[in-house]
Design an enzyme around this catalytic site. Structure first.
Site, PDB file in Angstrom:
ATOM      1  N   GLY A  71       0.814  -1.217   0.000  1.00  0.00           N
ATOM      2  CA  GLY A  71       0.000   0.000   0.000  1.00  0.00           C
ATOM      3  C   GLY A  71       0.845   1.262   0.000  1.00  0.00           C
ATOM      4  O   GLY A  71       0.516   2.240  -0.674  1.00  0.00           O
ATOM      5  N   CYS A  72       1.940   1.243   0.741  1.00  0.00           N
ATOM      6  CA  CYS A  72       2.812   2.420   0.823  1.00  0.00           C
ATOM      7  C   CYS A  72       3.506   2.676  -0.501  1.00  0.00           C
ATOM      8  O   CYS A  72       3.720   3.825  -0.899  1.00  0.00           O
ATOM      9  CB  CYS A  72       3.825   2.244   1.953  1.00  0.00           C
ATOM     10  SG  CYS A  72       3.003   2.077   3.560  1.00  0.00           S
TER      11      CYS A  72
END
Length: 179
Positions: A71-72
């Site tokens: 996600g990052c």
């Protein structure tokens, strides 16, 4: 076995953080209309970056859980993709996590990121912004973003953001606020 444990942990952390399950901090988050808490933190190149040095510019201050997680990486790639659009709006992007400057340097090199990532391993700034979270025994930054105007006031706050669309949301809000 040790080599397998790290990727498995990273995948599990990414999946849980991406879905917003990480436990929130007990501290109160700054709100719209408040002065943004000031800070100075090291970036991926080791230089000290102060929020005050961006007076007169818009600042997108986004907190994220962990370098090199799914996600990052998605969120960072989208901010990088839109970087020229933010710059055209006289805005800078600052990402903050509890990772170290060396971790940020590796992340930026691997992913081709050119904006600043700030390291807060002592959790001071993450805590001041009410974005300190926990994943089991690990302390992380929750995925929150603060849009700060050129006078240093918080004008918009996003919590538990979806990293796949967040850059577009911030850019749209910035464009609308500048009208």
């Amino acid at each position: 076995m040790k080599k397998l444990a790290i990727p498995v942990f990273c995948a599990a952390l990414s999946a849980l953080v991406f879905s917003g399950i990480a436990r929130a901090a007990d501290d109160v988050m700054p709100t719209t209309g408040q002065a943004a808490p000031t800070f100075t933190l090291p970036s991926q190149d080791g230089s000290q970056i102060s929020l005050r040095s961006f007076r007169g510019k818009w600042v997108v201050l986004y907190f994220y859980p962990k370098d090199m997680t799914q996600g990052c990486t998605i969120e960072a790639h989208n901010f990088q993709r839109d970087l020229s659009k933010f710059e055209a709006e006289d805005a800078v992007i600052l990402g903050v996590s509890v990772d170290t400057p060396d971790s940020h340097k590796q992340f930026c090199t691997k992913e081709g990121l050119t904006f600043r990532l700030l390291a807060d391993p002592a959790h001071k700034v993450v805590d001041e912004y009410g974005s300190l979270g926990h994943f089991g025994a690990f302390t992380i930054a929750n995925r929150n973003t603060f849009l700060i105007d050129p006078r240093g006031k918080i004008v918009k706050v996003w919590t538990k953001v979806d990293p796949s669309h967040h850059s577009e949301e911030v850019l749209a809000a910035l464009t609308e606020l500048k009208k």
